[in-house]
Structures are given as structure tokens and as C-alpha cells.
Design a protein around this motif. Sequence first.
Motif, short mmCIF file in Angstrom:
data_model
loop_
_atom_site.label_atom_id
_atom_site.label_comp_id
_atom_site.label_asym_id
_atom_site.label_seq_id
_atom_site.Cartn_x
_atom_site.Cartn_y
_atom_site.Cartn_z
N PRO A 10 0.07 13.44 4.37
CA PRO A 10 -1.30 13.68 4.83
C PRO A 10 -2.39 13.36 3.80
O PRO A 10 -3.54 13.13 4.18
CB PRO A 10 -1.30 15.17 5.17
CG PRO A 10 -0.16 15.75 4.40
CD PRO A 10 0.87 14.67 4.34
N HIS A 11 -2.02 13.32 2.52
CA HIS A 11 -3.02 13.06 1.49
C HIS A 11 -2.75 11.79 0.67
O HIS A 11 -3.68 11.22 0.11
CB HIS A 11 -3.11 14.25 0.53
CG HIS A 11 -3.33 15.56 1.22
ND1 HIS A 11 -4.46 15.82 1.96
CD2 HIS A 11 -2.55 16.67 1.30
CE1 HIS A 11 -4.39 17.04 2.47
NE2 HIS A 11 -3.24 17.58 2.09
N LYS A 12 -1.50 11.35 0.63
CA LYS A 12 -1.12 10.22 -0.21
C LYS A 12 -0.89 8.94 0.58
O LYS A 12 -0.59 7.90 0.00
CB LYS A 12 0.12 10.57 -1.03
CG LYS A 12 -0.08 11.74 -2.00
CD LYS A 12 -1.09 11.40 -3.06
CE LYS A 12 -1.23 12.55 -4.07
NZ LYS A 12 -2.19 12.21 -5.16
N GLY A 13 -1.01 9.00 1.90
CA GLY A 13 -0.87 7.80 2.70
C GLY A 13 0.58 7.46 3.02
O GLY A 13 1.45 8.33 3.07
N VAL A 14 0.83 6.17 3.20
CA VAL A 14 2.16 5.70 3.59
C VAL A 14 3.00 5.47 2.34
O VAL A 14 2.55 4.84 1.37
CB VAL A 14 2.07 4.40 4.42
CG1 VAL A 14 3.45 3.89 4.79
CG2 VAL A 14 1.24 4.65 5.68
N ILE A 15 4.22 5.97 2.39
CA ILE A 15 5.16 5.88 1.27
C ILE A 15 6.45 5.30 1.80
O ILE A 15 6.94 5.72 2.85
CB ILE A 15 5.42 7.27 0.65
CG1 ILE A 15 4.09 7.90 0.17
CG2 ILE A 15 6.42 7.19 -0.48
CD1 ILE A 15 4.17 9.40 0.02
N LEU A 16 7.02 4.34 1.10
CA LEU A 16 8.33 3.82 1.46
C LEU A 16 9.39 4.37 0.51
O LEU A 16 9.14 4.49 -0.70
CB LEU A 16 8.36 2.29 1.38
CG LEU A 16 7.44 1.51 2.30
CD1 LEU A 16 7.70 0.01 2.12
CD2 LEU A 16 7.61 1.92 3.74
N PHE A 17 10.54 4.68 1.07
CA PHE A 17 11.72 4.96 0.25
C PHE A 17 12.65 3.77 0.44
O PHE A 17 13.30 3.61 1.46
CB PHE A 17 12.39 6.26 0.69
CG PHE A 17 13.55 6.69 -0.19
CD1 PHE A 17 13.32 7.25 -1.43
CD2 PHE A 17 14.86 6.51 0.24
CE1 PHE A 17 14.39 7.64 -2.24
CE2 PHE A 17 15.92 6.90 -0.55
CZ PHE A 17 15.69 7.47 -1.80
N ASP A 18 12.64 2.87 -0.54
CA ASP A 18 13.33 1.58 -0.55
C ASP A 18 12.59 0.54 0.29
O ASP A 18 11.67 0.87 1.05
CB ASP A 18 14.79 1.70 -0.14
CG ASP A 18 15.62 2.36 -1.24
OD1 ASP A 18 15.25 2.26 -2.42
OD2 ASP A 18 16.65 3.00 -0.91
N THR A 19 13.00 -0.73 0.13
CA THR A 19 12.30 -1.83 0.79
C THR A 19 13.23 -2.80 1.49
O THR A 19 12.78 -3.81 2.04
CB THR A 19 11.44 -2.61 -0.23
OG1 THR A 19 12.29 -3.25 -1.18
CG2 THR A 19 10.44 -1.71 -0.93
N GLY A 20 14.54 -2.55 1.48
CA GLY A 20 15.48 -3.35 2.24
C GLY A 20 15.78 -4.72 1.67
O GLY A 20 15.63 -4.98 0.48
N VAL A 21 16.20 -5.61 2.56
CA VAL A 21 16.64 -6.96 2.21
C VAL A 21 15.45 -7.91 2.26
O VAL A 21 14.58 -7.80 3.14
CB VAL A 21 17.74 -7.42 3.19
CG1 VAL A 21 18.14 -8.86 2.93
CG2 VAL A 21 18.96 -6.49 3.10
N ASN A 22 15.39 -8.85 1.35
CA ASN A 22 14.29 -9.81 1.31
C ASN A 22 14.29 -10.71 2.54
O ASN A 22 15.34 -11.11 3.05
CB ASN A 22 14.39 -10.66 0.05
CG ASN A 22 13.21 -11.59 -0.11
OD1 ASN A 22 13.22 -12.72 0.37
ND2 ASN A 22 12.17 -11.10 -0.77
N TYR A 23 13.09 -11.08 2.98
CA TYR A 23 12.93 -11.87 4.20
C TYR A 23 13.63 -13.23 4.12
O TYR A 23 14.05 -13.81 5.15
CB TYR A 23 11.44 -12.07 4.50
CG TYR A 23 10.71 -12.95 3.53
CD1 TYR A 23 10.57 -14.32 3.76
CD2 TYR A 23 10.14 -12.43 2.37
CE1 TYR A 23 9.89 -15.13 2.87
CE2 TYR A 23 9.47 -13.23 1.46
CZ TYR A 23 9.34 -14.57 1.73
OH TYR A 23 8.68 -15.38 0.83
N ASN A 24 13.79 -13.78 2.92
CA ASN A 24 14.45 -15.08 2.78
C ASN A 24 15.89 -15.07 3.26
O ASN A 24 16.42 -16.10 3.68
CB ASN A 24 14.43 -15.53 1.32
CG ASN A 24 13.10 -16.13 0.91
OD1 ASN A 24 12.73 -17.22 1.34
ND2 ASN A 24 12.36 -15.40 0.07
N VAL A 25 16.50 -13.91 3.23
CA VAL A 25 17.92 -13.80 3.57
C VAL A 25 18.13 -13.97 5.08
O VAL A 25 19.24 -14.22 5.54
CB VAL A 25 18.49 -12.46 3.06
CG1 VAL A 25 19.97 -12.32 3.37
CG2 VAL A 25 18.28 -12.36 1.54
N ALA A 26 17.06 -13.87 5.87
CA ALA A 26 17.18 -14.10 7.32
C ALA A 26 17.56 -15.54 7.63
O ALA A 26 18.15 -15.82 8.67
CB ALA A 26 15.87 -13.75 8.01
#
Length: 262
Positions: free
Chosen positions: A42-58
Motif C-alpha cells: 500500500p505504501h511501497k508500490g509494486v514489488i517483484l520476488f524474482d524476475t523469471g526467465v529472460n525473454y530471449n529464451v523464448a
Amino acid sequence: MRTGVRVTVVDSGRLDINKGILMTGAEGKITVPTSVWIIEHPHKGVILFDTGVNYNVADPEAAEKYWGPGKRDALGCIMTRDEAIDRQLMKLGYKLDDVKYVILSHLHLDHAGGMCHFPNATFVVQKSELRYAWWPDSWPGIVYCYNDYKDTRGYNFLQIEGDIDLFQDGSIKLIKTPGHTPGHQAAIVRLENRGPICLGADVAHLKEAYTNLAPMPYDWNTEILTNSYMKVRAIENAGIPIYLSHEPKDFHEFPNNGKWAD
């Protein structure tokens, strides 16, 4: 305005993989998710826990250059371009600049691949993990991808050592759980209605491994890993559920793809 934290999870690249890669001694094939957890604070905005696989791997051809020869096939990565975290976020109605913090459980190639999309965010990482990723040992170093972070030297890294209450409000506590890597960390996230949950990342890859205290072949240190298993079990014994990044049951049972847990 929301008064509490809520979380959803998305899959940023399934792995159709030999089970023995995820759990020493296991046999057969298994398809597992690569979970990225999207947290709204509610105060710090959007937070990610990890970022997954890079788009190039698609793209199989681009993956050969980005991950290295044969690695996409060896890990059985099944991914479309739309499953990379940037497009997952946009599908849910976010702009990439909405992400203010990125918590990295560790920097393996299926967790740090989306760092490039968030140059203005604050990256929260264990100091020992960041240092090790830049110069890993040969065998466990196979599952790091230098391309994921080679251009991030100018990023804003909040390097921590050990456990910390990230915002000093009890909403997100980071718990150092080394063993899989030197600076692996889990997160205890306190939801508005459900109460606390633990994002265990890769402290184990499967619940079966966690239950049996079984390592994976690419763990950095199995003795230290066992200590982290015990640390996570203490959290679980306190009544806090554990969600692992690659456990299929955890992914499917948790509200996902824009369905929220709060």
C-alpha cells in the motif's frame, strides 16, 4: 486505498525437465513452473520476488546465444515471448516503471532473467549472492547466466547480509536461507487477511525434496542447505505455509495470473 499487502503469482517459463536435476536420486520427467511473485504494497508500490526467465529464451536461436549452446533444451524450457515478466506485468495492467523494488531470491538464470526490464527499481539481494554470481565456482556456476546481470553495474542494489524486516513494518521479512546458493533468501510476506506466507524460492525445488531433506545436484553446499531446511521448517511449524518457486502444486493452489491473495 488498500491498507494491506496482496500477492499474485505468474509463470515465466515452464521447465519440462528430468526430475533428477531438481532432486538428487529422483527419476522421470516433470513439468514445473518458474514462479514470479507480484506483490502490491500500500505504501511501497509494486514489488517483484524474482524476475523469471529472460525473454530471449523464448526464441530457440536467441536462447543459444543468451543462455549458451544446448542449455534451453537441457532444461526443457517451454516459453513464449508473452510469458516473460515484462509482458506478464503489462497484461495485468502495470507499466514497468510501476515496479519499485525487485527482491532476488538468488541470481540463477530462471530467477534473474528479467532484471533488464527494471533499471529504475531498487534490487534487494544478499551481498554474498551478488558477489558469488559475478564469479561462481565452476560446477554450481552452470546455472548462472552472466548475460542476466552483466549490464546492471549501474543499477541500485540494496545489498543486505542476513535477515531483515525490509520496510520495518512487518509486511516483508527477508530470511537468508543459503545452501542452494551462498546468498539464497526466502521472504515472509504478511497479507492483509490471510496473514503471513513464506515464499521459499529454491530452498528446495519440490516439496518432496523439502520433506526428505534431499538436495539437488547443483546446490552450492548441502550441509548449509540442511541448516536452511531446518530454518524453513521452524517457520512452517509456526503455522506459516511455504510456497516453493518450482513446485507445481504450490503454483496452482495459490491465486495466480491476476487472482489475488490478500
